[in-house]
Design a protein around this motif. Structure first.
Motif, PDB file in Angstrom:
ATOM      1  N   TYR A   3       4.273  -2.156 -12.080  1.00 47.44           N
ATOM      2  CA  TYR A   3       3.489  -2.384 -13.299  1.00 47.44           C
ATOM      3  C   TYR A   3       2.280  -3.280 -13.025  1.00 47.44           C
ATOM      4  N   GLN A   4       2.411  -4.224 -12.103  1.00 47.37           N
ATOM      5  CA  GLN A   4       1.253  -5.044 -11.740  1.00 47.37           C
ATOM      6  C   GLN A   4       0.169  -4.190 -11.082  1.00 47.37           C
ATOM      7  N   GLN A   5       0.581  -3.282 -10.204  1.00 44.45           N
ATOM      8  CA  GLN A   5      -0.375  -2.396  -9.566  1.00 44.45           C
ATOM      9  C   GLN A   5      -1.014  -1.452 -10.580  1.00 44.45           C
TER      10      GLN A   5
END
Length: 329
Positions: A3-5
């Motif tokens: 999700y960060q990516q």
């Protein structure tokens, strides 16, 4: 981690969009500023000889045309940051309202053309791929190459000559019958006025999807697993349904989403030929009339429209090919 990516990927895309909008705004404003068209003359129209120099100066001061080009752009940009696209000189209405009204008409035209060209291109591309090297394949390739070099305005004039002038089956132009209120126009009449512009745009947009689908299907049919299936007795439509469709459908859809820019370019020409009241006709009138707020507003709107199409295409490519997803994420 994923999700960060994903969030970083979205932020990068959003940053590219902001940069693109700024660059398009500066370039468009510069080009129209260098135009020899006098916006005040376009604003006054036929009454130009009756307007005194003092009245012209008042009009220029009211619209901010007496200021330097740089100051005009900064004024427009400051209003844009506040959510105000300005007021059209030609239509004397808010730019946002004009775009909303015209986009609905263009959306119906481009939407129908986009769907029909995608379906027809996929079908004839699949047929050409399955019949590679035969007379059917040669006819379809010749048809697509001819379409790729056919101007939309020429095809529109040809269709008008045949179906409107000679046969009288469809109206020559406009979005609704002349002299009839928009609320009194039936859906059937709207479709009659929409048919020829949508047909023109559909025909000229077929070639890319058809040729791409044909090439992808040929690559699939030459793969080892399809040859193995062929050796097991799978032929014709059964082979295409089991192994062809799933491998060529998403790439064709992705390419079709990426063609939003070409679709809008064709719509501009089609709307001019048929006098169809959409965004394409409005952007031409804004350019010829020196209407800077309307032109910049439409350019920004269509930039976002095309960017969304390309973003959807990129997303679909990642769904099709996991290698691209791993590289970007």
């Amino acid at each position: 981690m994923y999700y960060q990516q994903l969030a970083l990927y979205i932020l990068k895309k959003f940053g590219k969009l902001i940069t693109l909008l700024v660059a398009v705004s500066i370039l468009s404003f510069t080009l129209i500023s260098l135009s020899p068209i006098d916006p005040i003359r376009s604003y006054i129209g036929a009454d130009m000889t009756r307007v005194s120099p003092e009245q012209r100066e008042n009009i220029a001061e009211y619209w901010g045309l007496n200021e330097s080009k740089v100051q005009q752009f900064l004024n427009w940009g400051s209003h844009l940051l506040q959510g105000d696209l300005g007021t059209s000189l030609l239509y004397r209405s808010p730019v946002a309202a004009i775009i909303a009204e015209r986009f609905l008409a263009s959306l119906a035209l481009m939407g129908l053309a986009w769907v029909f060209s995608g379906l027809f291109g996929f079908i004839i591309g699949s047929i050409a791929g399955m019949k590679e090297g035969t007379w059917i394949d040669r006819i379809i390739k010749g048809y697509c190459y001819t379409l790729a070099s056919t101007p939309a305005f020429w095809l529109g004039l040809l269709l008008v000559t045949i179906f409107s002038v000679s046969l009288g089956w469809f109206p020559i132009g406009l979005g609704t019958p002349a002299g009839v209120l928009a609320g009194d126009v039936s859906i059937f009449e709207r479709l009659r006025h929409l048919f020829l512009p949508a047909l023109t745009l559909s025909i000229v947009s077929v070639a890319n999807v058809a040729l791409h689908t044909r090439q992808k299907l040929i690559e699939v049919l030459e793969s080892d697993y399809v040859r193995y299936a062929n050796a097991k007795g799978e032929h014709g439509f059964i082979l295409f349904r089991r192994h062809g469709v799933r491998n060529i459908a998403l790439p064709a859809i992705s390419l079709h989403f990426a063609s939003f820019g070409e679709l809008f370019g064709g719509a501009v020409l089609a709307e001019q030929v048929f006098s169809y009241p959409g965004l394409g006709q409005a952007v031409v009138q804004a350019g010829l009339g020196g209407d800077i707020p309307l032109l910049l507003g439409i350019v920004l709107f269509m930039t976002i429209f095309v960017f969304i199409g390309n973003l959807i295409a990129d997303t679909l490519y990642k769904l099709v090919d996991p290698r691209i997803r791993r590289r970007d994420f």
